[in-house]
Design an enzyme around this catalytic site. Structure first.
Site, PDB file in Angstrom:
ATOM      1  N   ASP A 215      58.601 -37.990  11.664  1.00 10.68           N
ATOM      2  CA  ASP A 215      57.821 -37.084  12.504  1.00 10.68           C
ATOM      3  C   ASP A 215      57.190 -37.836  13.670  1.00 10.68           C
ATOM      4  O   ASP A 215      57.014 -39.054  13.621  1.00 10.68           O
ATOM      5  CB  ASP A 215      56.702 -36.420  11.683  1.00 10.68           C
ATOM      6  CG  ASP A 215      57.265 -35.515  10.603  1.00 10.68           C
ATOM      7  OD1 ASP A 215      58.396 -35.028  10.770  1.00 10.68           O
ATOM      8  OD2 ASP A 215      56.569 -35.314   9.590  1.00 10.68           O
TER       9      ASP A 215
HETATM   10  N1  URA Z   1      58.259 -36.816   5.310  1.00  8.25           N
HETATM   11  C1  URA Z   1      57.409 -36.308   6.245  1.00  8.25           C
HETATM   12  O1  URA Z   1      56.648 -35.393   5.960  1.00  8.25           O
HETATM   13  N2  URA Z   1      57.426 -36.846   7.468  1.00  8.25           N
HETATM   14  C2  URA Z   1      58.219 -37.876   7.837  1.00  8.25           C
HETATM   15  O2  URA Z   1      58.163 -38.313   8.978  1.00  8.25           O
HETATM   16  C3  URA Z   1      59.089 -38.392   6.863  1.00  8.25           C
HETATM   17  C4  URA Z   1      59.105 -37.841   5.610  1.00  8.25           C
END
Ligand code: URA
Length: 234
Positions: free
Chosen positions: A101
């Site tokens: 993310d």
């Molecule tokens: N799970 C998440 O919620 N975000 C990420 O960036 C990776 C795994």
């Protein structure tokens, strides 16, 4: 021998779909001869020419990046935000394997090797990734065991391969959780904790299969060794 459009795509010239269009438009020559149909198979030693440009296969490159916050995990962003590719000095058409993310930090691999990317992204690859999540509350033991035993998130069960409470801050009422999973759904860690009513304040990926961040600081990267690439292919 491989399909012409695949060889064009893996050279890094363009995507496979665009390569198909170029072939149909009559812009591609193989060993000097115009090819306008899609079934043709070629060798890497064949001379492929697109609109006058001769292709040479792009050298494969592999990078391990410690992704900072506020950087997007794709090769391009429509909104013009900084991407993980912008952080790597190369002219090769690299892209990240999988996603973190915008606000997640940590280990991400970038490459122009489409077959490795495909392989690792496949659910059968069962790549284990370790995350450190900072929660807005102290994780209760009840919830700890709920996660440990597996929760069904959006119709599919997630069972961590490792789950540990790293620390608890009783004053601030936050906790740091180490969680390893093999699945690759987007936002899965945040969804998992949200399911039990916790917010993930910070999220960092510490490892990807056997690879770890080592001494890399935020925004720093290194190339993978041949040995590491071979190991990822196994
Ligand atoms: N799970 C998440 O919620 N975000 C990420 O960036 C990776 C795994």
């Amino acid at each position: 021998m491989e399909r012409l459009q695949k060889v064009i795509a893996s050279s890094g010239y363009t995507s496979r779909r665009k390569a198909e269009e170029l072939i149909k438009e009559g812009k591609v020559k193989v060993n000097g001869e115009l090819v306008k149909t899609l079934g043709v198979k070629v060798n890497l030693s064949d001379d492929i020419e697109i609109a006058g440009v001769h292709l040479t296969a792009e050298k494969k490159e592999y990078y391990l990046l410690n992704k900072p916050r506020g950087v997007i995990s794709s090769a391009h962003d429509d909104k013009g935000r900084k991407t993980v590719v912008d952080l790597i000095e190369t002219t090769a058409r690299i892209y990240p394997i999988g996603r973190l993310d915008y606000d997640t930090t940590g280990l991400i691999i970038l490459t122009n090797d489409g077959s490795l990317a495909q392989r690792l992204a496949h659910p059968k690859a069962k790549v284990e990734k370790t995350y450190i999540a900072k929660l807005n509350k102290i994780l209760t033991m009840e919830d700890f065991y709920k996660i440990k035993n597996g929760l069904v998130i959006e119709g599919r069960k997630v069972i961590p391969t490792r789950l540990k409470i790293r620390s608890k801050d009783k004053e601030k009422e936050t906790s740091l959780i180490e969680i390893a999973i093999v699945e690759g759904r987007n936002h899965i860690i945040k969804k998992l904790f949200a399911y039990l009513g916790y917010d993930v304040l910070k999220l960092k990926r510490e490892s990807y299969d056997f690879l770890t961040l080592g001494n890399l600081k935020s925004g720093e990267y290194r190339t993978l060794s041949l040995k590491e690439v071979k190991k990822l292919y196994r």
